[in-house]
Write a protein that holds these residues in place. Structure first.
Motif: not given
Length: 170
Positions: A121-144
């Motif tokens: 799945x791919x999605x956008x993070x609306x805030x910096x806090x959400x970015x960190x949450x997705x990385x920390x809690x869900x193992x999300x990785x940044x993509x282009x």
């Protein structure tokens, strides 16, 4: 094994089972009453996006999600997820339910599996806090990102997707 989505009641810690199904026009209209976003915009109503509603067994709407599933794609795109006002941290200090976002992400993973996209799945993070949450809690990785000046784009795949999805298998 049985797939059962759930959320957790914040005050009791009890699990509440939820069903996620195609949203009706009436489900979307509830957003006119205190939700963060009214779900009647062109962006949300785009026919390429599938809209889903998460409800408790008692019929309480706890979340809405818009997903884009394209044949031949390598991932399912989660366009937007929103929690009910009583559980939306932007609208309340004390959330009624915890784990709504995780359940809606897991549903996106299910859509990806069903569409032969291997759970990606791919999605956008609306805030910096959400970015960190997705990385920390869900193992999300940044993509282009599709939009260089827009929100950052993330992907959940492989073991991270398996871990999220399997937490709803009993």
């Amino acid at each position: 094994m049985i797939l059962q989505y759930y959320v957790t009641e914040s005050t009791t810690g009890n699990r509440t089972n939820i069903e996620i199904e195609a949203a009706t026009k009436e489900d979307l209209e509830i957003t006119k009453n205190g939700w963060q976003t009214v779900w009647d915009t062109e962006f949300i109503l785009d026919p390429q996006k599938e809209k889903y509603v998460a409800k408790t067994e008692a019929g309480e709407i706890i979340a809405l999600g818009a997903y884009r599933v394209r044949e031949g794609s390598v991932a399912v795109y989660i366009a937007y997820i929103e929690s009910q006002p009583e559980s939306n941290p932007t609208l309340t200090k004390h959330k009624k339910y915890q784990g709504i976002g995780k359940a809606m992400i897991a549903f996106g993973i299910q859509l990806s599996i069903d569409a032969n996209c291997n759970g990606v799945i791919v999605f956008e993070a609306k805030t910096n806090d959400l970015e960190q949450h997705y990385i920390r809690d869900f193992g999300a990785r940044p993509v282009a990102s599709l939009y260089p000046d827009g929100p950052k784009t993330f992907m959940i795949a492989d073991q991270a997707a398996k871990d999220i999805f399997s937490s709803y298998l009993f």
